[in-house]
Design a protein around this motif. Sequence first.
Motif, PDB file in Angstrom:
ATOM      1  N   GLY A 273       7.223  63.021  45.438  1.00  0.00           N
ATOM      2  CA  GLY A 273       6.490  62.304  44.781  1.00  0.00           C
ATOM      3  C   GLY A 273       5.226  61.919  45.330  1.00  0.00           C
ATOM      4  N   VAL A 274       4.227  61.161  44.964  1.00  0.00           N
ATOM      5  CA  VAL A 274       2.908  61.171  45.757  1.00  0.00           C
ATOM      6  C   VAL A 274       3.095  60.677  46.997  1.00  0.00           C
TER       7      VAL A 274
ATOM      8  N   ALA B  14       2.713  57.702  40.227  1.00  0.00           N
ATOM      9  CA  ALA B  14       3.535  57.264  41.607  1.00  0.00           C
ATOM     10  C   ALA B  14       4.920  57.274  40.925  1.00  0.00           C
ATOM     11  N   ASP B  15       5.499  56.715  39.698  1.00  0.00           N
ATOM     12  CA  ASP B  15       6.862  56.301  39.439  1.00  0.00           C
ATOM     13  C   ASP B  15       7.303  57.652  38.610  1.00  0.00           C
TER      14      ASP B  15
ATOM     15  N   GLU C 108       1.024  65.372  43.486  1.00  0.00           N
ATOM     16  CA  GLU C 108       0.068  64.490  44.007  1.00  0.00           C
ATOM     17  C   GLU C 108      -0.703  63.694  43.230  1.00  0.00           C
TER      18      GLU C 108
END
Length: 260
Positions: free
Chosen positions: A216-217, A207-208, A203
């Motif tokens: 992912g986030v 993000a990528d 978290e």
Amino acid sequence: MDPIRQFQTQVQKNVTFLGDNQKLFQLSLEWMMSVGEGNYSYNFAWLGRPIIQYPQDICAMQELIWKVQPDLIIETGIAHGGSLIFSASMLALLDYCEAQQNGTVLDPAQPNRKVVGIDIDIRSHNRREIEAHPMSSRIQMIEGSSIDPQIIEQVYAIKKNFQRILVCLDSNHTHDHVLAELEAYAPLTSLGSYCIVLDTAIEDCPADIFSDRPWGVGNNPKTAVWEYLKTHPEFEIDKSIQHKLLITVAPDGYLKRVQS
């Protein structure tokens, strides 16, 4: 003041200082992002088996196992088996110390304590190495999805023979899967013991960074922990652990059971 108590008080002050220092948190996160390019967590072993964990979290785990003195450790995710070997070796130490205190003789073939590992795919070469390891008598492996009702039923049947249980969740890292694991296995955690949810640090990452993964986030173990805790006041996050470690894959993931 008693010198032992004095030292413990100083450690508590140290941890509070570290936890209040946001700059240190950011520096630690930046460091983790940098070493990730070299697959840092893949580069360590425990008693000969790859453990795929940060040394800092391994240290925290041994502190908790010594503190809780569990009879049974339940782990989801096996991979190369290093974590199972680690848990089994810690349980062996507990048995040894208990025997020393009680003046009894250990029977290696009949250990008092046990670790159960669950994985949807236990690869044959890993199974072979785990079963050949000196700690294998303490290890039971179950192949199948950790959230399959039949697998959960097997684990509940095993736990009936044990009193103090510690849980560690480290398999599929999507929100839904981890939340289902928490619903299934967190209730087995003994009062005062821990349910440890690994890789909550997803978290906090860019993000990528997990573009090739289903998590992912916004969709990861930490979001699952936050969701679970909304309706389970019997657990609380022991933030003192992440404050002490700074470098950890499990921020907000060390859940202590504080109510029955």
